[in-house]
Design an enzyme around this catalytic site. Structure first.
Site, PDB file in Angstrom:
ATOM      1  N   GLY A  13       0.817  -1.203   0.000  1.00  0.00           N
ATOM      2  CA  GLY A  13       0.000   0.000   0.000  1.00  0.00           C
ATOM      3  C   GLY A  13       0.847   1.248   0.000  1.00  0.00           C
ATOM      4  N   GLY A  39       0.640   5.537   0.997  1.00  0.00           N
ATOM      5  CA  GLY A  39      -0.073   6.693   1.539  1.00  0.00           C
ATOM      6  C   GLY A  39       0.630   7.958   1.145  1.00  0.00           C
ATOM      7  N   VAL A  70       4.010   1.071   2.219  1.00  0.00           N
ATOM      8  CA  VAL A  70       4.098  -0.068   3.135  1.00  0.00           C
ATOM      9  C   VAL A  70       4.402  -1.342   2.366  1.00  0.00           C
ATOM     10  CG1 VAL A  70       2.856  -1.496   4.778  1.00  0.00           C
ATOM     11  CG2 VAL A  70       2.630   0.960   4.855  1.00  0.00           C
ATOM     12  N   ASP A 100      -6.632   9.793  17.151  1.00  0.00           N
ATOM     13  CA  ASP A 100      -7.221   9.351  15.887  1.00  0.00           C
ATOM     14  C   ASP A 100      -7.796   7.945  16.013  1.00  0.00           C
ATOM     15  OD1 ASP A 100      -8.135   9.541  13.346  1.00  0.00           O
ATOM     16  OD2 ASP A 100      -6.229   9.099  12.382  1.00  0.00           O
TER      17      ASP A 100
END
Lengths: 382, 370
Positions: free
Chosen positions: B22, B24, B29, B137
């Site tokens: 992945g 971001g 990652v 969060d």
């Protein structure tokens, strides 16, 4: 004469209900406890006998019937039985007094029936009574923790059960207590039935497990025996072969023997590997069975470490002389309060940080940390 | 090569990078392995070069707090090393998150399962709070699930330590749907209570299987909260009208929680209510929540190994720790930038929910685990 075969059957764990009809054709090869001899024509069952059959009927050389005073010297076949009012008497007295129907107990005058006499298991009759009462109560009061909404309710229930048991054991308000039991039985009939079934299922599962284990053991024993047999045969064959060879060939005798020895060794080592494969298979099966049993849910434990055990290292005051946070505490616009900021948390942090390292051992010469750190903040291993 | 470089190279050798899972805004990652024992790990490569003013804030925060927090219910940072100009964080590999589980309609939650997840969340959160770290969060997709069922709090990219008196903190934190009203009103001085509100929203979401307070904008978020829980009065929440961004958003009556959570037990509603108290000082603390009767009442919390799991693995799915950058300009509900191949969270009204699916699937409080 006595029907000793039946006695044997009873002692081997046949269930004979109190007062139930006893079939007289159960022939068993041997009686497990030959010293108990019955002279009565009735077979007495029931009582608190051990279901597993490991303990037998209570029996003593000093037995004496409290009614006819006959003892083991006069009557070697003396057998004392216990009435429902927990008085002992010998079989001949029972036959004499109760054959013609219900009659009063010669000791306490309670009306008794012949079939209500049971063999004795414990030396102390109060224990005998307590065990009998507890067994009966456990059958009727079989609710579990899951059947209650909270622990409180369950504890109250256990308290009540103990209360009833105590009353019955010590003959306090027996009639009233019996009423309580009946009421409970009526109220919880379906639940009791369900719990009985659940217990039975559990017992069934245990039995199956045991059976499987037993079969496995047997299988292994059989395997071992066959193995042994095979080995023996082989050895025999080897010997014969050596003799044959020595007879026919003209090589050195020592060489021939050494050669066949080596062959035999090779064979036996091959066998051990097969053995270990078998063994590991069994282990695998067992571990799989262990895994398939469900992991039970456990009650909630709020925190699983001892962090708060160290709170006595400091006492947090309600307020501190702290010019640094004065503006915050005055909070002229009231925004600290509404936002939820708490000066006391900042104070707590400061005090806690100050005492945090106090129980740490100082660094040693090698510069290694000791592991006795109570705090959870530990630097990641680098 | 000097000693530092040598040590770094040594450390780098311990981990083997596999395929990318992945990407971001500030990190990529990879799935990886520990060279010695083939243990699965996630390696988060932080792009350093792109940022003019140094390392991204979230990365610093993440390393700062994860280096220190070690707990069963918090994701573990195994190692940090650099390669060329990049910083690499080696994290525990966790295959799913609570959001995936909530969204997987084939799974049925028992009350005991919800209790177990809540207990694990509160335990992890209590550990952060006792060490004076605010997570800031919390949301279902930051609660990762390990293969043995343990829930772990992840993504400390917005975390910070408890502020000293008088220091301002930013109010632009926490994904909107899980953001407490004091942050929506722009309070710069807040405390651990902000995380508890988020956990309350997650609790409600676990019971409803749909986000509890899905506001579309910050303004709408306040309205959504008040519609569900009633507009706070000065008595409910003293001083809230003086907060920097206070705006009156209309009066809504308070409706009992029972109206929406019809099948919940009284204990569960009591805990939920205490997590969603307007006045932050009165909101239950994580530690007190763990001692709430809800957790002690029957049924017992499910053993982690028995909790529902997402069955089919989608190999292309990026890991949750991928993103973590504050994206103030994004119009979506998240504070975070959505990863490229992730489905965006769809807003569904409870009405759609009812007509589309059998009601029994939403929550089953009657069935007991056998």
């Amino acid at each position: 004469m006595s029907n000793r075969a039946n006695v044997g059957g009873w002692l081997q764990g046949k269930t004979i209900r109190k007062g139930g009809v006893v079939s007289t054709n159960t022939h068993s090869g041997r009686s497990s406890t030959p010293q108990v001899q019955s002279t009565s024509t009735t077979v007495f069952g029931g009582g608190v006998k051990d279901v597993s059959g490991r303990t037998s009927e209570y029996f003593s050389m000093d037995d004496q019937c409290p009614v006819c005073k006959s003892d083991r010297y006069l009557n070697p076949k003396l057998r004392l039985l216990v009435s429902s009012c927990y008085h002992k008497m010998c079989e001949s007295c029972i036959d004499r007094l109760f054959t013609l129907g219900p009659a009063p107990c010669p000791i306490c005058q309670k009306v008794l029936r012949k079939l209500a006499f049971t063999p004795q298991t414990f030396e102390d009759l109060t224990v005998e009574k307590e065990v009998a009462v507890r067994r009966r109560i456990a059958k009727e009061f079989n609710k579990r923790r899951e059947d209650f909404l909270d622990l409180r309710g369950y504890n109250d229930y256990l308290e009540e059960v103990e209360d009833i048991t105590f009353n019955l054991i010590n003959d306090i308000d027996v009639a009233q207590t019996e009423e309580r039991i009946q009421a409970h039985k009526k109220e919880n009939a379906s639940l009791i039935e369900k719990n009985i079934q659940r217990d039975e299922q559990y017992a069934q599962a245990l039995r199956e497990q045991e059976e499987a284990d037993r079969q496995e053991r047997e299988q292994r024993a059989l395997e071992a025996r066959r193995e042994e047999e095979l080995q023996r045969e082989e050895r025999e064959k080897d010997r014969r072969e050596i003799i044959d060879r020595l007879e026919t060939s003209n090589t050195d005798a020592a060489k021939v023997i050494a050669k066949s020895r080596a062959e035999a060794n090779k064979r036996s080592s091959a066998r051990t590997t097969v053995d270990s494969v078998l063994k590991s298979n069994a282990q695998l099966l067992r571990s799989r069975a262990a895994r398939s049993t469900t992991i039970p849910d456990v009650p909630h434990i709020p925190l699983q470490d001892d962090w708060y055990a160290y709170e006595d290292a400091y006492v947090l005051m309600n307020s501190y002389e702290d010019p640094y946070s004065e503006a915050v505490r005055k909070d002229r616009d009231g925004i600290m309060r509404a936002g939820g900021y708490r000066v006391d948390q900042a104070w707590e942090r400061a005090v806690r940080s100050a005492v945090m390292g106090l129980d740490l051992l100082p660094l040693t010469e090698q510069g290694s940390f000791s592991n006795s750190c109570p705090a959870d903040i530990v630097m990641a291993p680098v | 090569m000097d000693a530092v470089e040598k040590a770094n190279a040594e450390r780098q050798k311990r981990w083997a990078k596999d395929q990318k899972v992945g990407e971001g805004t500030y990190a990529v990652v990879y799935r990886g392995r520990e060279a010695v024992n083939q243990r699965k790990v996630a390696i988060k490569k932080i792009k350093v070069g792109q940022f003019k003013d140094g390392l991204d804030m979230s990365a610093i925060r993440e390393v700062k707090y994860l280096r220190e927090l070690h707990h069963q219910n918090i994701i573990e940072l195994l190692d940090v090393f650099s390669s060329k100009t990049n910083l690499n964080l080696v994290l525990e590999f966790l295959d799913s998150d609570l959001e995936m589980i909530i969204k997987d309609r084939t799974l049925v939650f028992l009350p005991a399962d919800i209790k177990s997840w809540m207990a694990m969340t509160f335990r992890g959160l209590e550990f952060c709070h006792r060490n004076f770290v605010l997570h800031r969060d919390l949301k279902p997709n930051n609660l990762l699930i390990a293969s043995d069922g343990q829930l772990k709090i992840a993504d400390f990219g917005l975390a910070r330590d408890f502020a000293d008196p008088g220091y301002k903190m930013t109010c632009q934190v926490i994904t909107r749907w899980y953001r407490p009203p004091e942050l929506l009103y722009g309070s710069r001085y807040y405390s651990t209570a902000v995380d508890v509100w988020s956990v309350g929203c997650i609790f409600a979401e676990l019971m409803l299987r749909t986000p509890y307070l899905p506001g579309e904008t910050d303004m709408d978020q306040l309205k959504t909260i008040f519609r569900a829980l009633g507009t706070p009065t000065e008595e409910d929440w003293p001083g809230h009208t003086k907060l920097p961004d206070y705006v009156p958003v209309g009066q809504f009556p308070r409706t009992p929680l029972r109206d929406l959570f019809t099948a919940a037990t009284a204990d569960a509603l009591n805990l939920l209510g205490k997590c969603l108290i307007y006045e932050p000082r009165k909101r239950i603390s994580a530690r007190d929540a763990l001692h709430h009767p809800y957790f002690f009442a029957l049924p017992y919390p499910s053993h982690p190994s028995k909790l529902p799991k997402v069955s089919t693995q989608t190999p292309s799915r990026p890991l949750e720790e991928v993103d973590g950058n504050v994206d103030m300009n994004a119009s979506g509900p998240g504070v975070k930038a959505a990863a490229p191949n992730r489905l965006k969270r769809k807003l569904t009204s409870p009405g759609d929910e009812l007509s589309g699916r059998p009601l029994a699937r939403r929550l089953d409080f009657t069935q007991k685990r056998v």
